[in-house]
Design a protein around this motif. Structure first.
Motif, short mmCIF file in Angstrom:
data_model
loop_
_atom_site.label_atom_id
_atom_site.label_comp_id
_atom_site.label_asym_id
_atom_site.label_seq_id
_atom_site.Cartn_x
_atom_site.Cartn_y
_atom_site.Cartn_z
N GLU A 1 93.34 139.19 73.17
CA GLU A 1 93.43 138.57 71.85
C GLU A 1 93.34 137.06 71.99
O GLU A 1 93.62 136.51 73.04
CB GLU A 1 94.76 138.92 71.16
N CYS A 2 92.98 136.44 70.89
CA CYS A 2 93.01 134.98 70.82
C CYS A 2 93.50 134.60 69.43
O CYS A 2 93.05 135.16 68.43
CB CYS A 2 91.62 134.41 71.07
N GLU A 3 94.42 133.65 69.40
CA GLU A 3 94.84 133.07 68.12
C GLU A 3 94.18 131.71 67.98
O GLU A 3 94.24 130.87 68.87
CB GLU A 3 96.35 132.91 68.05
N LEU A 4 93.54 131.50 66.84
CA LEU A 4 93.06 130.18 66.49
C LEU A 4 94.26 129.49 65.84
O LEU A 4 94.55 129.67 64.66
CB LEU A 4 91.88 130.29 65.51
N VAL A 5 95.01 128.77 66.65
CA VAL A 5 96.31 128.24 66.24
C VAL A 5 96.15 127.09 65.25
O VAL A 5 96.82 127.04 64.22
CB VAL A 5 97.13 127.76 67.47
N LEU A 6 95.28 126.15 65.58
CA LEU A 6 95.05 124.99 64.73
C LEU A 6 93.56 124.73 64.64
O LEU A 6 92.83 124.84 65.63
CB LEU A 6 95.74 123.74 65.29
N PHE A 7 93.13 124.34 63.45
CA PHE A 7 91.74 124.02 63.23
C PHE A 7 91.66 123.03 62.08
O PHE A 7 92.15 123.29 61.00
CB PHE A 7 90.93 125.28 62.88
N GLY A 8 91.03 121.89 62.32
CA GLY A 8 90.84 120.95 61.23
C GLY A 8 90.13 119.69 61.68
O GLY A 8 90.10 119.37 62.88
N VAL A 9 89.57 118.99 60.72
CA VAL A 9 88.93 117.70 60.96
C VAL A 9 89.62 116.66 60.09
O VAL A 9 90.25 116.99 59.08
CB VAL A 9 87.42 117.74 60.66
N THR A 10 89.51 115.40 60.47
CA THR A 10 90.09 114.33 59.66
C THR A 10 89.33 114.20 58.34
O THR A 10 88.21 114.70 58.19
CB THR A 10 90.07 112.99 60.41
N ALA A 11 89.94 113.51 57.40
CA ALA A 11 89.37 113.38 56.06
C ALA A 11 87.95 112.85 56.07
O ALA A 11 87.10 113.29 55.29
CB ALA A 11 90.27 112.50 55.21
N LYS A 12 87.65 111.92 56.98
CA LYS A 12 86.31 111.32 56.95
C LYS A 12 85.22 112.28 57.40
O LYS A 12 84.04 112.03 57.15
CB LYS A 12 86.28 110.02 57.75
N LEU A 13 85.59 113.41 58.04
CA LEU A 13 84.58 114.38 58.47
C LEU A 13 84.50 115.61 57.57
O LEU A 13 83.62 116.45 57.75
CB LEU A 13 84.84 114.82 59.92
N ILE A 14 85.40 115.74 56.61
CA ILE A 14 85.35 116.88 55.70
C ILE A 14 84.05 116.84 54.91
O ILE A 14 83.68 115.81 54.34
CB ILE A 14 86.57 116.91 54.77
N GLY A 15 83.33 117.94 54.90
CA GLY A 15 82.09 118.03 54.15
C GLY A 15 80.86 117.52 54.88
O GLY A 15 79.76 117.51 54.31
N THR A 16 81.00 117.14 56.14
CA THR A 16 79.86 116.59 56.90
C THR A 16 79.14 117.62 57.76
O THR A 16 78.08 117.34 58.30
CB THR A 16 80.33 115.46 57.83
N GLY A 17 79.73 118.80 57.91
CA GLY A 17 79.20 119.80 58.84
C GLY A 17 79.95 119.83 60.15
O GLY A 17 79.76 120.74 60.97
N ALA A 18 80.81 118.84 60.39
CA ALA A 18 81.57 118.80 61.65
C ALA A 18 82.48 120.02 61.79
O ALA A 18 82.64 120.55 62.89
CB ALA A 18 82.39 117.51 61.73
N GLY A 19 83.07 120.46 60.69
CA GLY A 19 83.93 121.65 60.74
C GLY A 19 83.17 122.89 61.15
O GLY A 19 83.65 123.71 61.93
N ARG A 20 81.94 123.03 60.63
CA ARG A 20 81.11 124.19 61.02
C ARG A 20 80.77 124.13 62.50
O ARG A 20 80.82 125.13 63.20
CB ARG A 20 79.84 124.21 60.16
N LEU A 21 80.42 122.94 63.00
CA LEU A 21 80.13 122.80 64.42
C LEU A 21 81.33 123.19 65.26
O LEU A 21 81.21 123.94 66.24
CB LEU A 21 79.71 121.36 64.75
N LEU A 22 82.51 122.72 64.86
CA LEU A 22 83.73 123.03 65.61
C LEU A 22 84.05 124.52 65.54
O LEU A 22 84.47 125.12 66.53
CB LEU A 22 84.90 122.19 65.09
#
Length: 197
Positions: A108-129
């Motif tokens: 199993e794997c838990e994705l414990v934390l996932f997020g980008v800073t405010a300046k990257l929200i909506g840029t595609g960085a979250g999808r890459l991560l």
């Protein structure tokens, strides 16, 4: 335990969130990686100050506070444990995302934390991560990858996880201290969660 229908008072100084747990039981087909000025970087032995700073910058608007309440030894044991991977996205000379994968449970794997800073929200960085997270997780012989989000998180978080291939399987209510009242976070963050003194 049976909880009757209705509304209930939340104790003074506390906040209540609806937590949705989601899981993925097989590797999904990934969308193409977005193109951007980001570099994925694994952090083998994260420094505590570095981690707390990034955790705060990524999560303060969503009231992330659990890791800020931990003593140094407890936090170090958690984020430097064998089987835990910390990853960030570097952008414009700084780290602007936090990904934490926990492989300590067999298969199993838990994705414990996932997020980008405010300046990257909506840029595609979250999808890459997220694509990176899914590749890392399913490169192992997993039977399950899971994550949870809550009603304090970004309003598009739940839909993002579902588009990524996660399916909801459980809902809970979490009561916790309001981190804006005890000084863990500033009083002016998370306007979407009213502050009640």
């Amino acid at each position: 335990m049976t909880i009757p229908d209705g509304t209930f008072d939340v104790p003074p100084g506390k906040i209540a969130a609806v937590v949705t747990s989601l899981e993925m039981l097989a590797a999904p087909v990934l969308p193409p990686d977005p193109v951007g000025d980001w570099t994925i970087r694994r952090v083998a032995q994260p420094g505590l100050d570095w981690y707390r700073d990034l955790y705060t910058r990524v999560g303060r608007e969503w009231l992330w506070s659990q890791r800020l309440r931990m003593k140094d030894a407890e936090l170090a044991a958690s984020i430097r444990a064998d089987g835990v991977e910390i990853t960030t996205l570097a952008h414009d000379g700084g780290d602007e995302a936090l990904l934490e994968l926990d492989f300590r449970r067999k298969n199993e794997c838990e994705l414990v934390l996932f997020g980008v800073t405010a300046k990257l929200i909506g840029t595609g960085a979250g999808r890459l991560l997220m694509n990176h997270a899914l590749r890392r997780a399913w490169a192992r012989p997993l039977s399950r990858l899971w994550v949870h989000t809550c009603s304090f998180d970004h309003p598009r978080a739940l839909a993002f996880y579902q588009r990524s291939g996660f399916r909801p399987y459980r809902r809970q209510v979490e009561i916790a201290p309001d981190p804006r009242l005890d000084g863990i976070l500033p009083r002016d963050v998370a306007a979407h969660v009213p502050l009640i003194d």
